[in-house]
Scaffold this active site. Structure first.
Site, PDB file in Angstrom:
ATOM      1  N   LYS A 244       0.826  -1.200   0.000  1.00 27.21           N
ATOM      2  CA  LYS A 244       0.000   0.000   0.000  1.00 27.21           C
ATOM      3  C   LYS A 244       0.858   1.247   0.000  1.00 27.21           C
ATOM      4  O   LYS A 244       0.492   2.266  -0.553  1.00 27.21           O
ATOM      5  CB  LYS A 244      -0.838   0.026   1.282  1.00 27.21           C
ATOM      6  CG  LYS A 244      -2.128  -0.716   1.183  1.00 27.21           C
ATOM      7  CD  LYS A 244      -2.960  -0.406   2.413  1.00 27.21           C
ATOM      8  CE  LYS A 244      -3.834  -1.616   2.717  1.00 27.21           C
ATOM      9  NZ  LYS A 244      -4.478  -1.595   3.988  1.00 27.21           N
ATOM     10  N   ARG A 245       1.969   1.186   0.717  1.00 23.16           N
ATOM     11  CA  ARG A 245       2.796   2.387   0.869  1.00 23.16           C
ATOM     12  C   ARG A 245       3.663   2.639  -0.354  1.00 23.16           C
ATOM     13  O   ARG A 245       3.831   3.757  -0.773  1.00 23.16           O
ATOM     14  CB  ARG A 245       3.677   2.270   2.123  1.00 23.16           C
ATOM     15  CG  ARG A 245       3.071   2.972   3.319  1.00 23.16           C
ATOM     16  CD  ARG A 245       3.600   2.419   4.615  1.00 23.16           C
ATOM     17  NE  ARG A 245       3.018   1.109   4.909  1.00 23.16           N
ATOM     18  CZ  ARG A 245       3.710  -0.024   4.992  1.00 23.16           C
ATOM     19  NH1 ARG A 245       5.001  -0.022   4.821  1.00 23.16           N
ATOM     20  NH2 ARG A 245       3.120  -1.166   5.245  1.00 23.16           N
TER      21      ARG A 245
END
Ligand code: GLU
Length: 483
Positions: free
Chosen positions: A242-243
């Protein structure tokens, strides 16, 4: 005969991940292959602390964008707490669950060095009564193996001795994911559990719960078949994160990918058609998709490949579908949906739909994503030519021929009796010949003065559509700037 009943069961704890979109698609494809197939959406929102309503909306909006329509649902687990509680109490009364009052400190203190990880079974036979700090654990068999018959990986065996007596209901009374999930799957007579491979290790526990519920209720529901889909990885072969990686499905819509291309691309993440052709339109996908053809090796989420595929889909659109698809980018004011943070550089009153319908034909061949369109067509709608100082200096100010070409173009364009692309082309060739310049060199200052850039849609067709008045006005403004 009834068809497959499948469900997509996301937990709304973040943006709708592309991996989840792929899971939803594979479930949906299986359902759509059979006239009696049923596709269910179940929102697994029991974890109140991590769930947010906007994430639920993100899921339903993205699924609607991708065309993954539902036969049942959306159901929400938060509406069904009583059923999970009943299932837990039934399992407890039938001896499958027991109360445990071990604190994690006590558990830690008991652990001998080198002991297997997980719970040691201390309370299994202690007859602990329900209390404010008691959790309910599942009494897992100590011997034998549990085999997950996985349609993607084949049989995967788990030694029961290594499966700890896992918690089913927390001391807070919250029923955990495994039981809620199985309760619903049994209730909905799910035939195939298709989900990401991170759930593979949950499957033996869920199979145990499923069978325990079958026996405790006397309602023998056939176990679902399992299919665990391969991990999605980035260029460095690392799990998509996600990051680090662009994983939010809705961001692809925002960036101008077509749903049809995105669906085609998602299908290729772990699955390959039997032939070589990677462009597989939806109807063919529904026909050809087989869970048995899904690979278990990690699938590379390759944005370049997606973009390439999108370009193919963009070019294959009919002219009117292209105009329709690009509307949110060129005229967001009149669209039901608009890409976030992307407003064209022109105003609504400057936009001209009839002109755009003609301009669109010039750009359709030249864009891979719809978000590239505004920069390419803005010069048609702005009152004055956009200015790119670098290009202007390069081909007009710092090139001795620049001002001469502009002066010649103004003079000759004003005299033209016809204003169309072939005439403008022939005239620019003549201007070049007069100065001993190739067409490429002769048209650069004209393009820069009128469109603001050095690349873009075909110049002479663009000038024809822009019209004589605006073209000459811009040529004059540019000439004045370097006078
Ligand atoms: N709620 C789980 C998740 O979002 C999915 C569980 C399942 O498909 O069985 O990962």
């Amino acid at each position: 005969m009834s068809g497959p009943r499948v469900r997509f069961a996301p937990s709304p704890t973040g943006f709708f991940h592309v991996g989840s979109a792929r899971t939803a698609l594979f479930n949906w494809l299986l359902a759509r292959q059979d006239p009696d197939g049923v596709f269910i959406l179940r929102i697994e929102d029991t974890d109140a602390e991590r769930n947010r309503e906007e994430w639920v909306e993100g899921i339903t909006t993205a699924m609607a964008w991708l065309g993954l329509d539902l036969d049942e649902g959306p159901f929400r687990q938060s509406d069904n707490a009583a059923a999970y509680e009943n299932a837990a109490q039934l399992l407890r009364r039938s001896g499958y669950l027991y109360y445990c009052d071990c604190s994690s400190a006590a558990l830690q203190a008991r652990k001998a060095p080198g002991a297997p990880p997980g719970y040691d079974g201390f309370c299994r036979d202690r007859g602990v009564e329900r209390g404010p700090t008691t959790a309910l654990r599942f009494r897992t068999p100590r011997e034998g193996v549990t085999t997950v018959h996985d349609l993607v990986r084949g049989d995967v065996e788990f030694a029961n001795a290594l499966i700890e007596d896992f918690v089913v209901v927390k001391s807070s009374g919250d029923v955990l994911y495994a039981l809620a999930n199985v309760t619903d799957d049994r209730h909905d007579r799910i035939t195939h559990v298709i989900r990401g491979e991170e759930h593979l290790a949950n499957s033996p526990k869920q199979m145990m719960l499923w069978e325990a519920l079958n026996r405790a209720t006397g309602d023998e529901v056939a176990l679902a078949l399992y299919a665990h889909l391969p991990l999605l990885v980035n260029e460095q072969r690392k799990k998509l994160s996600k990051r680090r990686d662009p994983v939010a499905t809705e961001s692809y819509r925002d960036q101008g990918y077509l749903a049809s291309a995105f669906v085609n691309y998602l299908a290729l993440l772990g699955w390959s058609p039997r032939g070589d052709e990677e462009i597989v339109p939806l109807a063919a996908l529904i026909e050809q998709f087989r869970l048995e053809d899904v690979s278990h090796s990690p699938a590379f989420f390759d944005v370049k490949k997606l973009t390439h595929l999108n370009g193919e889909y963009v070019r294959a659109l009919s002219a009117s579908d292209f105009v329709l698809a690009s509307a949110p980018w060129v005229c967001p004011w009149r669209s039901d949906w608009r890409p976030s943070d992307r407003v064209p550089s022109w105003r609504e009153d400057q936009f001209n739909a009839a002109l755009y319908a003609r301009v669109a034909a010039l750009v359709q061949e030249r864009v891979a994503t719809l978000s590239e369109i505004p920069a390419m067509v803005e010069f048609f709608f702005l009152d004055e030519a956009p200015v790119d100082e670098g290009s202007f200096a390069k081909v007009i100010v710092n090139d001795a021929a620049g001002p001469t070409i502009l002066a010649e173009a103004i003079r000759r364009f004003e005299l033209l009796t016809a204003w169309d692309a072939p005439t403008l082309h022939a005239t620019t060739v003549e201007i070049g010949e007069g100065l001993g310049l190739a067409l490429r060199k002769a048209q650069a200052p004209i393009r820069c003065a009128v469109t603001g850039t050095l690349v873009g849609p075909p110049l002479f067709e663009s000038l024809e559509l822009l019209g004589r008045e605006k073209t000459i006005q811009r040529l004059r403004a540019a000439a004045a700037k370097c006078a």
